[in-house]
Design an enzyme around this catalytic site. Structure first.
Site, PDB file in Angstrom:
ATOM      1  N   GLY A  45       0.837  -1.182   0.000  1.00  0.00           N
ATOM      2  CA  GLY A  45       0.000   0.000   0.000  1.00  0.00           C
ATOM      3  C   GLY A  45       0.876   1.238   0.000  1.00  0.00           C
ATOM      4  N   GLN A  50       3.003   9.863   1.329  1.00  0.00           N
ATOM      5  CA  GLN A  50       4.267   9.129   1.289  1.00  0.00           C
ATOM      6  C   GLN A  50       5.080   9.434   0.035  1.00  0.00           C
ATOM      7  OE1 GLN A  50       2.253   5.208   2.329  1.00  0.00           O
ATOM      8  NE2 GLN A  50       4.263   5.032   3.330  1.00  0.00           N
ATOM      9  N   CYS A 105       5.918   0.148   7.583  1.00  0.00           N
ATOM     10  CA  CYS A 105       5.574   1.282   6.731  1.00  0.00           C
ATOM     11  C   CYS A 105       6.784   1.665   5.890  1.00  0.00           C
ATOM     12  CB  CYS A 105       5.140   2.454   7.609  1.00  0.00           C
ATOM     13  SG  CYS A 105       4.684   3.939   6.702  1.00  0.00           S
ATOM     14  N   LEU A 106       6.559   1.928   4.611  1.00  0.00           N
ATOM     15  CA  LEU A 106       7.663   2.315   3.731  1.00  0.00           C
ATOM     16  C   LEU A 106       8.319   3.620   4.178  1.00  0.00           C
ATOM     17  CD1 LEU A 106       6.122   1.409   0.255  1.00  0.00           C
ATOM     18  CD2 LEU A 106       7.773   0.097   1.599  1.00  0.00           C
ATOM     19  N   HIS A 147      -4.532   1.134   7.400  1.00  0.00           N
ATOM     20  CA  HIS A 147      -3.179   1.683   7.488  1.00  0.00           C
ATOM     21  C   HIS A 147      -3.013   2.847   6.503  1.00  0.00           C
ATOM     22  CE1 HIS A 147       1.276   1.335   8.101  1.00  0.00           C
ATOM     23  NE2 HIS A 147       1.252   1.926   6.913  1.00  0.00           N
ATOM     24  N   GLU A 148      -3.419   2.634   5.258  1.00  0.00           N
ATOM     25  CA  GLU A 148      -3.264   3.687   4.239  1.00  0.00           C
ATOM     26  C   GLU A 148      -4.202   4.857   4.508  1.00  0.00           C
ATOM     27  OE1 GLU A 148      -0.639   3.579   2.494  1.00  0.00           O
ATOM     28  OE2 GLU A 148      -0.249   1.509   3.066  1.00  0.00           O
ATOM     29  N   HIS A 151      -2.792   7.321   6.813  1.00  0.00           N
ATOM     30  CA  HIS A 151      -1.848   8.253   6.182  1.00  0.00           C
ATOM     31  C   HIS A 151      -2.555   9.501   5.660  1.00  0.00           C
ATOM     32  CE1 HIS A 151       2.088   6.432   6.275  1.00  0.00           C
ATOM     33  NE2 HIS A 151       1.621   5.271   5.832  1.00  0.00           N
TER      34      HIS A 151
END
Length: 190
Positions: A45, A50, A105-106, A147-148, A151
């Site tokens: 995701g 991000q 998380c990226l 999660h996304e 963000h």
């Protein structure tokens, strides 16, 4: 085009994102670029903030999480065909028992921790053609969306952790913020 991933500490990761107006920019191109960026970083995701965009857009592709399944029982049915772009998403309802899953998380490479989230959600969103949907998701698909979605609300998975766990991660998070991090993808630091 592969964007650099914005690292922990960047102000854009803490912004509540704004809706995208039809025709404001080429959402199909941005979506394609976000998928390309996500795949190059081995993610499932990726949200607008991000990649430096304070807009309500995120992409998901959870099918890769089933790739390692050795038996039919190990396959998460919620992830079959689960590749989507969510624009201007609004979670309408979260329900069911909260359960723990180790998230990463990226934007916060190298850190993973158990986060408790409700099992099921109902979400309203637009696709890249600005067609509206209201759908229900459960299991890992719901988890990825939650999660996304966080963000685009300016929330990171580390915000869900207990104070002691946050304290234990403080130095590592500080290092990421300073650019002292080992990631196999390009990152952008504040």
């Amino acid at each position: 085009m592969i964007y650099p991933i914005v690292a922990y500490g960047a102000p854009v990761l803490r912004k509540v994102c704004v809706d995208i107006q039809k025709g404001e920019f080429d959402v199909k191109k941005v979506s394609d670029d976000m998928f390309e960026t996500m795949y190059s970083a081995s993610g499932v995701g990726l949200a607008g903030p991000q990649v430096g965009l304070a807009y309500r857009i995120f992409v998901v592709d959870g099918e890769i999480m089933n790739k390692g399944a050795e038996t039919e029982e190990e396959i998460d049915q919620s992830l079959i065909g689960f590749k989507k772009t969510f624009i201007n998403a609004q979670i309408l309802e979260e329900k069911g028992e909260k359960w723990a899953y180790e998230e990463g998380c990226l934007s916060i490479p190298g850190i993973r921790a158990d986060v408790y989230r409700p099992d099921t959600l109902v979400i309203r969103y637009l696709d890249t053609d600005f067609v509206e949907y209201t759908e229900e998701y459960s299991g890992l698909a719901a988890r990825i969306i939650q999660h996304e979605y966080d963000h685009i609300e300016g929330v990171l998975f580390t915000d869900h952790l207990a104070p002691l766990k946050k304290q234990m991660l403080k130095k590592r998070l500080g290092n990421i913020q300073k650019g002292i991090v080992d990631a196999d993808y390009r990152m952008k630091f504040a």
